[in-house]
Write a protein that holds these residues in place. Sequence first.
Motif, PDB file in Angstrom:
ATOM      1  N   GLY A  88       0.734  -1.286   0.053  1.00 37.65           N
ATOM      2  CA  GLY A  88      -0.031  -0.031  -0.185  1.00 37.65           C
ATOM      3  C   GLY A  88       0.934   1.077  -0.054  1.00 37.65           C
ATOM      4  N   THR A  89       0.350   2.347   0.370  1.00 34.56           N
ATOM      5  CA  THR A  89       0.886   3.700   0.371  1.00 34.56           C
ATOM      6  C   THR A  89       0.771   4.421   1.623  1.00 34.56           C
ATOM      7  N   SER A  90       1.302   5.497   1.862  1.00 34.77           N
ATOM      8  CA  SER A  90       1.534   6.271   3.146  1.00 34.77           C
ATOM      9  C   SER A  90       0.075   6.611   3.861  1.00 34.77           C
ATOM     10  N   ALA A  91      -0.760   6.403   2.864  1.00 33.26           N
ATOM     11  CA  ALA A  91      -2.339   6.697   3.360  1.00 33.26           C
ATOM     12  C   ALA A  91      -2.705   5.696   4.338  1.00 33.26           C
ATOM     13  N   LEU A  92      -2.155   4.303   4.439  1.00 30.24           N
ATOM     14  CA  LEU A  92      -2.320   3.495   5.445  1.00 30.24           C
ATOM     15  C   LEU A  92      -1.674   3.467   6.750  1.00 30.24           C
ATOM     16  N   LEU A  93      -0.715   4.375   6.924  1.00 26.30           N
ATOM     17  CA  LEU A  93       0.120   4.320   7.981  1.00 26.30           C
ATOM     18  C   LEU A  93      -0.671   4.739   9.288  1.00 26.30           C
ATOM     19  N   PRO A  94      -0.625   4.087  10.187  1.00 27.43           N
ATOM     20  CA  PRO A  94      -1.323   4.608  11.585  1.00 27.43           C
ATOM     21  C   PRO A  94      -0.643   5.771  12.384  1.00 27.43           C
ATOM     22  N   ASP A  95      -1.428   6.436  13.073  1.00 30.77           N
ATOM     23  CA  ASP A  95      -0.928   7.402  13.758  1.00 30.77           C
ATOM     24  C   ASP A  95       0.147   7.364  14.833  1.00 30.77           C
ATOM     25  N   ARG A  96       1.141   8.250  15.022  1.00 34.35           N
ATOM     26  CA  ARG A  96       1.936   8.226  16.049  1.00 34.35           C
ATOM     27  C   ARG A  96       2.439   6.732  16.448  1.00 34.35           C
ATOM     28  N   SER A  97       3.087   6.189  15.517  1.00 36.53           N
ATOM     29  CA  SER A  97       3.441   4.676  15.641  1.00 36.53           C
ATOM     30  C   SER A  97       4.719   4.380  15.315  1.00 36.53           C
ATOM     31  N   TYR A  98       5.602   5.457  14.861  1.00 37.52           N
ATOM     32  CA  TYR A  98       6.892   5.018  14.722  1.00 37.52           C
ATOM     33  C   TYR A  98       7.709   5.913  15.213  1.00 37.52           C
ATOM     34  N   ASP A  99       8.987   5.544  15.600  1.00 37.11           N
ATOM     35  CA  ASP A  99      10.315   6.604  16.007  1.00 37.11           C
ATOM     36  C   ASP A  99      10.971   7.089  14.919  1.00 37.11           C
ATOM     37  N   VAL A 100      11.263   6.266  13.980  1.00 40.99           N
ATOM     38  CA  VAL A 100      11.808   6.634  12.680  1.00 40.99           C
ATOM     39  C   VAL A 100      11.592   6.091  11.509  1.00 40.99           C
ATOM     40  N   ALA A 101      11.229   7.158  10.467  1.00 40.71           N
ATOM     41  CA  ALA A 101      10.842   6.735   9.151  1.00 40.71           C
ATOM     42  C   ALA A 101      12.037   6.983   8.286  1.00 40.71           C
ATOM     43  N   VAL A 102      11.944   6.089   7.201  1.00 41.57           N
ATOM     44  CA  VAL A 102      13.044   6.236   5.980  1.00 41.57           C
ATOM     45  C   VAL A 102      12.439   6.144   4.798  1.00 41.57           C
ATOM     46  N   MET A 103      12.952   6.713   3.565  1.00 39.55           N
ATOM     47  CA  MET A 103      12.552   6.358   2.326  1.00 39.55           C
ATOM     48  C   MET A 103      13.964   6.445   1.700  1.00 39.55           C
ATOM     49  N   THR A 104      14.383   5.423   1.095  1.00 42.76           N
ATOM     50  CA  THR A 104      15.573   5.338   0.528  1.00 42.76           C
ATOM     51  C   THR A 104      15.776   5.007  -0.912  1.00 42.76           C
ATOM     52  N   SER A 105      16.812   4.876  -1.491  1.00 40.14           N
ATOM     53  CA  SER A 105      16.776   4.628  -2.784  1.00 40.14           C
ATOM     54  C   SER A 105      16.250   5.490  -3.824  1.00 40.14           C
ATOM     55  N   HIS A 106      16.171   7.050  -3.393  1.00 42.06           N
ATOM     56  CA  HIS A 106      15.514   8.132  -3.862  1.00 42.06           C
ATOM     57  C   HIS A 106      14.180   7.924  -4.134  1.00 42.06           C
ATOM     58  N   VAL A 107      13.373   7.092  -3.394  1.00 37.99           N
ATOM     59  CA  VAL A 107      11.893   7.043  -3.396  1.00 37.99           C
ATOM     60  C   VAL A 107      11.205   8.364  -3.397  1.00 37.99           C
ATOM     61  N   ALA A 108      11.884   9.635  -2.576  1.00 37.90           N
ATOM     62  CA  ALA A 108      11.128  10.661  -2.469  1.00 37.90           C
ATOM     63  C   ALA A 108      10.921  11.473  -4.122  1.00 37.90           C
ATOM     64  N   GLN A 109      11.790  11.003  -4.773  1.00 32.38           N
ATOM     65  CA  GLN A 109      11.635  11.409  -6.228  1.00 32.38           C
ATOM     66  C   GLN A 109      10.862  11.065  -7.157  1.00 32.38           C
ATOM     67  N   PHE A 110      10.298   9.934  -6.676  1.00 29.60           N
ATOM     68  CA  PHE A 110       8.852   9.037  -7.547  1.00 29.60           C
ATOM     69  C   PHE A 110       7.708  10.088  -7.366  1.00 29.60           C
ATOM     70  N   PHE A 111       7.486  11.036  -6.168  1.00 31.80           N
ATOM     71  CA  PHE A 111       6.578  11.734  -6.084  1.00 31.80           C
ATOM     72  C   PHE A 111       6.714  12.861  -6.794  1.00 31.80           C
ATOM     73  N   VAL A 112       6.179  12.799  -8.100  1.00 29.63           N
ATOM     74  CA  VAL A 112       6.529  13.759  -9.084  1.00 29.63           C
ATOM     75  C   VAL A 112       5.767  15.017  -8.702  1.00 29.63           C
ATOM     76  N   ASP A 113       4.446  14.846  -8.381  1.00 26.85           N
ATOM     77  CA  ASP A 113       3.379  15.902  -8.049  1.00 26.85           C
ATOM     78  C   ASP A 113       3.489  16.503  -6.846  1.00 26.85           C
ATOM     79  N   ASP A 114       3.654  17.828  -6.813  1.00 28.23           N
ATOM     80  CA  ASP A 114       3.583  18.516  -5.632  1.00 28.23           C
ATOM     81  C   ASP A 114       2.733  18.214  -4.596  1.00 28.23           C
ATOM     82  N   ALA A 115       1.311  17.966  -4.966  1.00 25.64           N
ATOM     83  CA  ALA A 115       0.128  17.524  -4.028  1.00 25.64           C
ATOM     84  C   ALA A 115       0.447  16.251  -3.627  1.00 25.64           C
TER      85      ALA A 115
END
Length: 245
Positions: A88-115
């Motif tokens: 799934g995607t980040s929309a499925l994430l539960p609230d206040r559940s993680y101490d650390v989050a990572v996005m590796t291998s340039h995953v951040a760049q796959f979100f092309v649309d600013d919204a």
Amino acid sequence: MRHGEFHHPRLVRVYDAECPWSRDDDWFLARVCETPAARVLDLGCGTGRLALGMAAAGHTVTGVDPAGPSLAAARSKRGADRVTWIEGTSALLPDRSYDVAVMTSHVAQFFVDDAEWARTLADLARALVPGGRLAFDSRDPADRRWERWNPVDSRRRITLPGGEMVRAWTEVTAVDGGTVAFTHHYLFGDGEELLSSATLRFRTEDELRGSLRAAGLAVERIHGGWGGEPVGRGDGEFLVLARRE
């Protein structure tokens, strides 16, 4: 085929063979280990290389990815039972559940649309505990990395488990402002050629800082290379560390 390395079973095997553990994994693991026994989210975990490494280091890890074939490869690996895998995607994430989050291998760049990028950062901020940390990498557009993505400079041979050789190369098909479209070519020994296309967004440091601030994430520091170099003097990267306010 869009993002074939993550969705086509034959290309998933190629991706796994071409992307073994490397210094970027060392960097992310070191950042995660700054929080002992952390609850870690790996968003865009792919075939699970870093997620498995973090779990082996004693962290409680959740790997999330929208690509079922990549997750199937992750689940088949040794130690996979230590990780919670979610398709799934980040929309499925539960609230206040993680101490650390990572996005590796340039995953951040796959979100092309600013919204879409803004929604993803908001979801990550929501999923982190107050004071929780986010780490991700994004290529510095000033490095103009895409200019080396051409059929000559990018030509390579990839050896799969069992010895099969795959020839691969990349060609850029469009550059439009901060977006770059490209196609990977994979030629197998049996003559089959598979193509995988994608588009990446190259955000400036100011754009990254602004989007993080809007999501309620305070930037701690941004490095330019895996050795901790300042921006502009490292590996053409933005290695971002932020904290939920």
